[in-house]
Design a protein around this motif. Structure first.
Motif, PDB file in Angstrom:
ATOM      1  N   ASP A  91      72.346  52.079  20.590  1.00 32.81           N
ATOM      2  CA  ASP A  91      71.572  52.872  21.548  1.00 32.81           C
ATOM      3  C   ASP A  91      70.973  54.100  20.889  1.00 32.81           C
ATOM      4  O   ASP A  91      71.568  55.172  20.887  1.00 32.81           O
ATOM      5  CB  ASP A  91      72.469  53.255  22.719  1.00 32.81           C
ATOM      6  CG  ASP A  91      71.742  54.037  23.786  1.00 32.81           C
ATOM      7  OD1 ASP A  91      70.498  53.929  23.871  1.00 32.81           O
ATOM      8  OD2 ASP A  91      72.419  54.760  24.543  1.00 32.81           O
ATOM      9  N   THR A  92      69.775  53.952  20.338  1.00 31.94           N
ATOM     10  CA  THR A  92      69.121  55.057  19.626  1.00 31.94           C
ATOM     11  C   THR A  92      68.616  56.158  20.565  1.00 31.94           C
ATOM     12  O   THR A  92      68.385  57.278  20.129  1.00 31.94           O
ATOM     13  CB  THR A  92      67.934  54.533  18.795  1.00 31.94           C
ATOM     14  OG1 THR A  92      67.008  53.879  19.661  1.00 31.94           O
ATOM     15  CG2 THR A  92      68.413  53.564  17.723  1.00 31.94           C
ATOM     16  N   LYS A  93      68.439  55.830  21.838  1.00 33.41           N
ATOM     17  CA  LYS A  93      67.911  56.820  22.787  1.00 33.41           C
ATOM     18  C   LYS A  93      69.011  57.563  23.542  1.00 33.41           C
ATOM     19  O   LYS A  93      68.722  58.473  24.313  1.00 33.41           O
ATOM     20  CB  LYS A  93      66.986  56.133  23.786  1.00 33.41           C
ATOM     21  CG  LYS A  93      65.748  55.575  23.146  1.00 33.41           C
ATOM     22  CD  LYS A  93      64.848  55.004  24.219  1.00 33.41           C
ATOM     23  CE  LYS A  93      64.025  53.909  23.650  1.00 33.41           C
ATOM     24  NZ  LYS A  93      64.596  52.605  23.748  1.00 33.41           N
ATOM     25  N   GLY A  94      70.260  57.150  23.369  1.00 40.00           N
ATOM     26  CA  GLY A  94      71.364  57.822  24.043  1.00 40.00           C
ATOM     27  C   GLY A  94      71.468  57.524  25.529  1.00 40.00           C
ATOM     28  O   GLY A  94      72.089  58.284  26.275  1.00 40.00           O
ATOM     29  N   LEU A  95      70.872  56.423  25.976  1.00 38.60           N
ATOM     30  CA  LEU A  95      70.887  56.102  27.407  1.00 38.60           C
ATOM     31  C   LEU A  95      72.281  55.736  27.912  1.00 38.60           C
ATOM     32  O   LEU A  95      72.640  56.078  29.043  1.00 38.60           O
ATOM     33  CB  LEU A  95      69.893  54.979  27.707  1.00 38.60           C
ATOM     34  CG  LEU A  95      68.426  55.316  27.436  1.00 38.60           C
ATOM     35  CD1 LEU A  95      67.538  54.102  27.692  1.00 38.60           C
ATOM     36  CD2 LEU A  95      67.978  56.499  28.271  1.00 38.60           C
ATOM     37  N   ARG A 124      57.665  51.264  30.286  1.00 46.64           N
ATOM     38  CA  ARG A 124      57.954  52.589  30.857  1.00 46.64           C
ATOM     39  C   ARG A 124      57.011  53.671  30.346  1.00 46.64           C
ATOM     40  O   ARG A 124      56.849  54.707  30.986  1.00 46.64           O
ATOM     41  CB  ARG A 124      59.406  52.980  30.608  1.00 46.64           C
ATOM     42  CG  ARG A 124      60.361  52.241  31.527  1.00 46.64           C
ATOM     43  CD  ARG A 124      61.775  52.754  31.389  1.00 46.64           C
ATOM     44  NE  ARG A 124      62.672  52.083  32.308  1.00 46.64           N
ATOM     45  CZ  ARG A 124      62.889  52.457  33.563  1.00 46.64           C
ATOM     46  NH1 ARG A 124      62.260  53.504  34.058  1.00 46.64           N
ATOM     47  NH2 ARG A 124      63.723  51.800  34.326  1.00 46.64           N
ATOM     48  N   ASP A 141      60.530  49.763  26.721  1.00 45.91           N
ATOM     49  CA  ASP A 141      59.816  50.938  26.216  1.00 45.91           C
ATOM     50  C   ASP A 141      58.322  50.881  26.503  1.00 45.91           C
ATOM     51  O   ASP A 141      57.752  51.827  27.040  1.00 45.91           O
ATOM     52  CB  ASP A 141      60.033  51.088  24.706  1.00 45.91           C
ATOM     53  CG  ASP A 141      61.438  51.535  24.366  1.00 45.91           C
ATOM     54  OD1 ASP A 141      62.117  52.101  25.241  1.00 45.91           O
ATOM     55  OD2 ASP A 141      61.849  51.322  23.218  1.00 45.91           O
ATOM     56  N   LYS A 183      74.117  58.950  28.403  1.00 41.95           N
ATOM     57  CA  LYS A 183      73.617  59.615  29.609  1.00 41.95           C
ATOM     58  C   LYS A 183      74.176  58.949  30.865  1.00 41.95           C
ATOM     59  O   LYS A 183      74.522  59.623  31.830  1.00 41.95           O
ATOM     60  CB  LYS A 183      72.094  59.609  29.648  1.00 41.95           C
ATOM     61  CG  LYS A 183      71.454  60.560  28.665  1.00 41.95           C
ATOM     62  CD  LYS A 183      69.940  60.497  28.735  1.00 41.95           C
ATOM     63  CE  LYS A 183      69.324  61.430  27.717  1.00 41.95           C
ATOM     64  NZ  LYS A 183      67.869  61.388  27.747  1.00 41.95           N
TER      65      LYS A 183
END
Length: 105
Positions: free
Chosen positions: A92-96, A18, A15, A99
């Motif tokens: 996976d809190t970001k939903g990666l 990026r 994080d 995806k």
């Protein structure tokens, strides 16, 4: 940075890397390789300044980890965390992962 036993440390993770340095990279194989190439370059600079760098990064390609080891040198230590795909998806809190399953990344 935190000083422990008179040593300064820094945590670099996917994080915080990026957000700035690697904000121009996506999740294609080429971009992942470049992401993992840049992290040890920054880590080496910080090591040279006397800072112990802890990196938390997903690096699925052995050749990229070997490259990181070559950049860092003798101070490189790799720690492998074996976590099931199911557990990674639950956390996976970001939903990666979703995806990736949908082919978006």
């Amino acid at each position: 940075m935190l000083a422990v036993f008179g040593k300064h440390t820094m945590l670099l993770d996917g994080d915080n890397i990026r957000i700035g340095l690697n904000n121009n990279l996506g999740f294609s194989e080429e971009d992942r390789v470049e992401n993992i190439r840049r992290i040890p370059e920054v880590s080496k600079l910080l090591n040279d300044a006397g800072i112990i760098v802890l990196v938390a990064a997903i690096s699925p390609f052995e050749k990229d980890r070997e490259n990181a080891k070559n950049i860092i040198g003798k101070d490189f230590v790799e720690i492998y965390v074996n976590t099931s795909l199911e557990e990674c998806e639950k956390r996976d809190t970001k939903g990666l992962y979703q995806k990736a399953r949908q082919g978006e990344i």
